[in-house]
Scaffold this motif. Structure first.
Motif, PDB file in Angstrom:
ATOM      1  N   MET A   1      56.614  37.338  47.733  1.00 21.57           N
ATOM      2  CA  MET A   1      55.482  38.278  47.672  1.00 21.57           C
ATOM      3  C   MET A   1      54.355  37.656  46.840  1.00 21.57           C
ATOM      4  SD  MET A   1      55.412  42.176  46.212  1.00 21.57           S
ATOM      5  CE  MET A   1      56.586  42.727  47.464  1.00 21.57           C
ATOM      6  N   MET A   2      53.150  37.698  47.371  1.00 23.02           N
ATOM      7  CA  MET A   2      52.007  37.124  46.681  1.00 23.02           C
ATOM      8  C   MET A   2      51.662  37.937  45.435  1.00 23.02           C
ATOM      9  SD  MET A   2      48.080  36.471  47.998  1.00 23.02           S
ATOM     10  CE  MET A   2      48.463  35.085  49.053  1.00 23.02           C
ATOM     11  N   LYS A   3      51.397  37.238  44.338  1.00 21.13           N
ATOM     12  CA  LYS A   3      50.976  37.874  43.097  1.00 21.13           C
ATOM     13  C   LYS A   3      49.448  37.876  43.012  1.00 21.13           C
ATOM     14  CE  LYS A   3      54.896  38.731  40.853  1.00 21.13           C
ATOM     15  NZ  LYS A   3      55.234  40.026  40.241  1.00 21.13           N
ATOM     16  N   PHE A   4      48.934  38.733  42.141  1.00 19.77           N
ATOM     17  CA  PHE A   4      47.484  38.821  42.009  1.00 19.77           C
ATOM     18  C   PHE A   4      46.891  37.495  41.545  1.00 19.77           C
ATOM     19  CE2 PHE A   4      43.442  39.790  40.017  1.00 19.77           C
ATOM     20  CZ  PHE A   4      42.871  40.683  40.926  1.00 19.77           C
ATOM     21  N   ASP A   5      47.616  36.784  40.674  1.00 17.34           N
ATOM     22  CA  ASP A   5      47.109  35.490  40.197  1.00 17.34           C
ATOM     23  C   ASP A   5      46.958  34.495  41.339  1.00 17.34           C
ATOM     24  OD1 ASP A   5      46.704  35.706  37.316  1.00 17.34           O
ATOM     25  OD2 ASP A   5      48.844  36.094  37.215  1.00 17.34           O
ATOM     26  N   ASP A   6      47.839  34.574  42.341  1.00 13.74           N
ATOM     27  CA  ASP A   6      47.716  33.696  43.506  1.00 13.74           C
ATOM     28  C   ASP A   6      46.433  34.009  44.272  1.00 13.74           C
ATOM     29  OD1 ASP A   6      50.204  32.562  42.934  1.00 13.74           O
ATOM     30  OD2 ASP A   6      51.242  34.174  44.010  1.00 13.74           O
ATOM     31  N   LEU A   7      46.162  35.295  44.431  1.00 18.33           N
ATOM     32  CA  LEU A   7      44.946  35.721  45.121  1.00 18.33           C
ATOM     33  C   LEU A   7      43.698  35.274  44.357  1.00 18.33           C
ATOM     34  CD1 LEU A   7      43.435  37.369  47.287  1.00 18.33           C
ATOM     35  CD2 LEU A   7      43.809  39.396  45.885  1.00 18.33           C
ATOM     36  N   LEU A   8      43.750  35.430  43.022  1.00 14.89           N
ATOM     37  CA  LEU A   8      42.602  35.055  42.199  1.00 14.89           C
ATOM     38  C   LEU A   8      42.341  33.553  42.279  1.00 14.89           C
ATOM     39  CD1 LEU A   8      40.732  36.798  40.523  1.00 14.89           C
ATOM     40  CD2 LEU A   8      42.085  36.263  38.502  1.00 14.89           C
ATOM     41  N   ILE A 273      27.864  44.786  36.225  1.00 12.70           N
ATOM     42  CA  ILE A 273      29.148  44.269  35.739  1.00 12.70           C
ATOM     43  C   ILE A 273      30.265  44.798  36.647  1.00 12.70           C
ATOM     44  CG2 ILE A 273      30.805  44.277  33.827  1.00 12.70           C
ATOM     45  CD1 ILE A 273      28.460  44.561  31.910  1.00 12.70           C
ATOM     46  N   PRO A 274      31.122  43.939  37.174  1.00  7.44           N
ATOM     47  CA  PRO A 274      32.168  44.398  38.098  1.00  7.44           C
ATOM     48  C   PRO A 274      33.347  45.029  37.365  1.00  7.44           C
ATOM     49  CG  PRO A 274      32.356  42.040  37.776  1.00  7.44           C
ATOM     50  CD  PRO A 274      31.126  42.471  37.023  1.00  7.44           C
ATOM     51  N   GLU A 275      34.015  45.971  38.033  1.00  8.44           N
ATOM     52  CA  GLU A 275      35.261  46.514  37.511  1.00  8.44           C
ATOM     53  C   GLU A 275      36.355  45.465  37.689  1.00  8.44           C
ATOM     54  OE1 GLU A 275      37.345  47.910  35.607  1.00  8.44           O
ATOM     55  OE2 GLU A 275      36.706  49.969  36.041  1.00  8.44           O
ATOM     56  N   SER A 276      37.401  45.570  36.905  1.00  8.94           N
ATOM     57  CA  SER A 276      38.533  44.655  37.020  1.00  8.94           C
ATOM     58  C   SER A 276      39.289  44.927  38.319  1.00  8.94           C
ATOM     59  CB  SER A 276      39.472  44.821  35.820  1.00  8.94           C
ATOM     60  OG  SER A 276      40.703  44.186  36.067  1.00  8.94           O
ATOM     61  N   ALA A 277      39.295  43.950  39.219  1.00  7.01           N
ATOM     62  CA  ALA A 277      40.033  44.113  40.485  1.00  7.01           C
ATOM     63  C   ALA A 277      41.527  44.202  40.211  1.00  7.01           C
ATOM     64  CB  ALA A 277      39.732  42.939  41.411  1.00  7.01           C
ATOM     65  N   ARG A 278      41.987  43.512  39.172  1.00 16.63           N
ATOM     66  CA  ARG A 278      43.408  43.568  38.818  1.00 16.63           C
ATOM     67  C   ARG A 278      43.800  45.000  38.435  1.00 16.63           C
ATOM     68  NH1 ARG A 278      46.948  39.476  36.886  1.00 16.63           N
ATOM     69  NH2 ARG A 278      45.188  38.050  36.674  1.00 16.63           N
ATOM     70  N   ASP A 313      46.109  44.505  53.066  1.00 13.95           N
ATOM     71  CA  ASP A 313      46.954  43.397  52.622  1.00 13.95           C
ATOM     72  C   ASP A 313      47.126  43.372  51.102  1.00 13.95           C
ATOM     73  OD1 ASP A 313      47.219  42.570  55.231  1.00 13.95           O
ATOM     74  OD2 ASP A 313      45.506  41.196  55.129  1.00 13.95           O
ATOM     75  N   LEU A 314      46.192  44.001  50.379  1.00 20.86           N
ATOM     76  CA  LEU A 314      46.286  44.024  48.915  1.00 20.86           C
ATOM     77  C   LEU A 314      47.494  44.827  48.454  1.00 20.86           C
ATOM     78  CD1 LEU A 314      42.547  44.517  47.826  1.00 20.86           C
ATOM     79  CD2 LEU A 314      43.864  42.413  47.931  1.00 20.86           C
ATOM     80  N   LEU A 315      47.968  45.733  49.302  1.00 21.07           N
ATOM     81  CA  LEU A 315      49.153  46.508  48.940  1.00 21.07           C
ATOM     82  C   LEU A 315      50.389  45.621  48.844  1.00 21.07           C
ATOM     83  CD1 LEU A 315      48.605  49.643  51.214  1.00 21.07           C
ATOM     84  CD2 LEU A 315      48.446  49.569  48.719  1.00 21.07           C
ATOM     85  N   PRO A 516      52.111  39.314  33.338  1.00 13.33           N
ATOM     86  CA  PRO A 516      53.034  40.342  33.851  1.00 13.33           C
ATOM     87  C   PRO A 516      52.244  41.528  34.391  1.00 13.33           C
ATOM     88  CG  PRO A 516      52.999  40.343  31.447  1.00 13.33           C
ATOM     89  CD  PRO A 516      52.208  39.147  31.887  1.00 13.33           C
ATOM     90  N   GLU A 517      52.680  42.079  35.505  1.00 12.17           N
ATOM     91  CA  GLU A 517      51.967  43.201  36.123  1.00 12.17           C
ATOM     92  C   GLU A 517      52.581  44.547  35.754  1.00 12.17           C
ATOM     93  OE1 GLU A 517      49.278  42.656  37.617  1.00 12.17           O
ATOM     94  OE2 GLU A 517      49.332  40.548  38.179  1.00 12.17           O
ATOM     95  N   THR A 518      53.912  44.586  35.643  1.00  8.96           N
ATOM     96  CA  THR A 518      54.609  45.846  35.412  1.00  8.96           C
ATOM     97  C   THR A 518      55.498  45.750  34.173  1.00  8.96           C
ATOM     98  OG1 THR A 518      56.581  45.264  36.667  1.00  8.96           O
ATOM     99  CG2 THR A 518      54.705  46.140  37.908  1.00  8.96           C
ATOM    100  N   ILE A 519      56.010  46.910  33.746  1.00 12.36           N
ATOM    101  CA  ILE A 519      56.940  46.925  32.619  1.00 12.36           C
ATOM    102  C   ILE A 519      58.211  46.162  32.979  1.00 12.36           C
ATOM    103  CG2 ILE A 519      58.425  48.435  31.219  1.00 12.36           C
ATOM    104  CD1 ILE A 519      56.208  50.524  31.315  1.00 12.36           C
ATOM    105  N   GLU A 520      58.634  46.274  34.235  1.00 11.90           N
ATOM    106  CA  GLU A 520      59.825  45.548  34.677  1.00 11.90           C
ATOM    107  C   GLU A 520      59.639  44.040  34.593  1.00 11.90           C
ATOM    108  OE1 GLU A 520      59.265  48.141  37.292  1.00 11.90           O
ATOM    109  OE2 GLU A 520      60.935  49.438  36.776  1.00 11.90           O
ATOM    110  N   ASP A 521      58.394  43.565  34.808  1.00  9.79           N
ATOM    111  CA  ASP A 521      58.129  42.125  34.681  1.00  9.79           C
ATOM    112  C   ASP A 521      58.462  41.631  33.282  1.00  9.79           C
ATOM    113  OD1 ASP A 521      57.311  41.870  37.264  1.00  9.79           O
ATOM    114  OD2 ASP A 521      55.158  41.898  36.837  1.00  9.79           O
TER     115      ASP A 521
END
Length: 538
Positions: A1-8, A273-278, A313-315, A516-521
């Motif tokens: 599964m692609m992570k946000f850092d990969d997309l960035l 100023i853009p909002e954080s996409a993350r 696809d962002l989902l 890390p994205e989630t608490i589980e991470d």
């Protein structure tokens, strides 16, 4: 599964878009050193002595020179200077013949106010409301009051930023700081000033922590440290500018107003100023996230990648647990690893901030001109950040953090034993200590944002900043212990810096790892422990 850092990384996480964000945040961030270090000048206590104009009624007294009037009216301290808080009950004319012994003569507290030396600062809080002698602690407490506002602002704005977004809370912070910053300059009483400074600190805290998190969340893994260090350069140059600004303005009211003025242009261009996409992705707000990511890709010359990607696809980028869940500060201590992390990081933030401001708020304590000392302090931070820029990825966060704090403690301890008459040398050692302390503070900002998951990053950062500002609020009170022993505050600050430097060793290394994205991470991943080993300094 692609992570946000990969997309960035695909849309270039350190391109023109990120530079544009950083430049838009630099100007309003200048208010941070201006306001955080302002007490060095606004609350400066100049040389002073009792107002002896009441003695002018006597014919003999009127015929004396200014120096002779002081000799017969003011007792002399052990160091040969005139007393700041005592005066003779009546003129002692015999002292004109023999002024060697004044200890047995009757004295009283200043009866008609004070006369101040205005050659350094024309007007300060001390001269405005006579915050000297028995009221000296009120003068010192203005810094504590401001940082209490910063402390509560960090907790409140940090939580609201995780809930409502980085951009909107940045605007709220700008507005609060602007309104109450200018109101501080118009204060008609000490009580009004105290309230205005508390609220100014509350807003300034948001300017600090939200801008850092917003910048970091738009940077890719490889360039996170570079972006944060470059962004933090505004603090160092702001410190230098503050010294020059205070010298030119020379009045506490104008200084407070001028220190707030960088927010005016920021309020105008905030819209861009853009909002954080993350953050948007973490909240399930896919379409706004896609809009800002497309904008980033276009500016960075990666438009084709986003054209091939659909909002839906962002989902698939990351599976956040309970996407609709609202997180709070309590989530920082619900799980074992986060609880341990929060306890250690919070303690380190307290110690780093307390020792850093123990040096920064003491420009008059080393014997040199306060404007020169402030300039030296500001310039000393630049090489520290340049060093961090090259060493933080090579040796890791932990090594730079711990090493900077231990060297800070060493410099502070050296200043305890260096003789007071070596003013220039003591100031130089203090500036070196501040350089190491600033290096540790800079690394800590990056380190903390990498330790906490996206869903709790602003909460975690806000909590740590809360404890840091508690440390800053305590710092001026620790400085009051110089009345017990002049070296005691520096010894305590030295022990504090060294202690948290050793405590930092217990934190995991985060160099070259995904955020890390989630608490589980955080709870399930073993990368934190293993990364600490693989990135340890050789």
């Amino acid at each position: 599964m692609m992570k946000f850092d990969d997309l960035l990384a695909e849309v270039n996480g350190f391109g023109r878009f990120q530079w544009r964000i950083m430049l838009m945040l630099v100007i309003p961030r200048l208010i941070l050193p201006f306001h955080f270090l302002q007490n060095n000048f606004a609350a400066f206590i100049p040389s002073h002595h009792c107002n002896i104009s009441a003695f002018d009624e006597g014919d003999v007294f009127r015929d004396l020179s200014s120096e002779e009037k002081l000799i017969v009216s003011i007792p002399v301290e052990e160091d040969g200077s005139f007393s700041s808080c005592q005066m003779f009950a009546e003129p002692q004319y015999h002292l004109l013949l023999n002024s060697s012994n004044t200890t047995m003569l009757p004295t009283v507290h200043c009866q008609n106010g004070w006369v101040y030396d205005t050659s350094i600062m024309k007007s300060t809080l001390a001269t405005e409301w006579d915050l000297v002698c028995e009221r000296k602690r009120l003068n010192k407490s203005t810094a504590t009051i401001f940082f209490l506002g910063v402390m509560f602002g960090a907790a409140v704005i940090g939580h609201l930023s995780d809930r409502f977004g980085r951009k909107i809370m940045l605007l709220v912070s700008y507005l609060i700081t602007s309104i109450f910053g200018f109101a501080s300059a118009l204060s008609s009483s000490y009580v009004m000033l105290a309230v205005m400074r508390f609220l100014t600190g509350f807003g300034a805290s948001g300017v600090s922590i939200v801008s850092v998190v917003l910048s970091i969340e738009w940077a890719d893994i490889k360039h996170r440290s570079s972006l944060l260090i470059l962004l933090s350069m505004d603090w160092s140059f702001g410190g230098v500018l503050l010294g020059a600004l205070a010298y030119l303005v020379n009045d506490w009211r104008y200084l407070m107003a001028t220190s707030t003025s960088p927010l005016l242009p920021a309020l105008i261009y905030w819209w861009w100023i853009p909002e954080s996409a993350r953050w948007l992705v973490s909240q399930g707000k896919i379409h706004p996230a896609y809009f800002y990511l497309s904008k980033c890709a276009k500016v960075n010359g990666r438009k084709q990648f986003m054209d091939d990607l659909k909002p839906e696809d962002l989902l698939k980028i990351t599976a956040l647990e309970n996407e609709n869940k609202k997180y709070s500060l309590l989530d920082l201590v619900r799980t074992p690893k986060l609880r341990r992390l929060t306890a250690i990081a919070g303690t380190v933030w307290f110690g780093v901030a307390c020792s850093y401001y123990g040096i920064s708020l003491n420009v008059s304590g080393f014997g040199l001109n306060i404007f020169v000392t402030q300039l030296m302090y500001g310039f000393s931070e630049v090489p520290a950040k340049i060093f961090c820029l090259f060493s933080i990825n090579k040796f890791g966060r932990k090594f730079n953090q711990s090493g900077g704090l231990l060297l800070t403690g060493l410099c502070l301890f050296c200043n305890v034993i260096i003789p007071p008459d070596m003013a220039a040398f003591r100031t130089a050692v203090a500036a070196i200590g501040k350089m190491f302390s600033e290096a540790a503070f800079t690394v800590l900002y990056l380190y903390t944002t990498e330790l906490y998951p996206t869903v709790l990053r602003q909460n975690g950062f806000g909590f740590c900043s809360f404890l840091a500002r508690l440390g800053v609020a305590v710092s001026p009170l620790v400085a009051l212990l110089e009345e017990v022993w002049v070296g005691l505050p520096r010894l305590l600050f030295s022990m504090m810096a060294s202690g948290v430097g050793l405590l930092t060793i217990l934190l995991p290394e985060t160099n070259n790892t995904r955020l890390p994205e989630t608490i589980e991470d955080v709870e399930q991943s073993k990368r934190l422990a293993s990364t600490s080993t693989t990135n340890a300094p050789p």
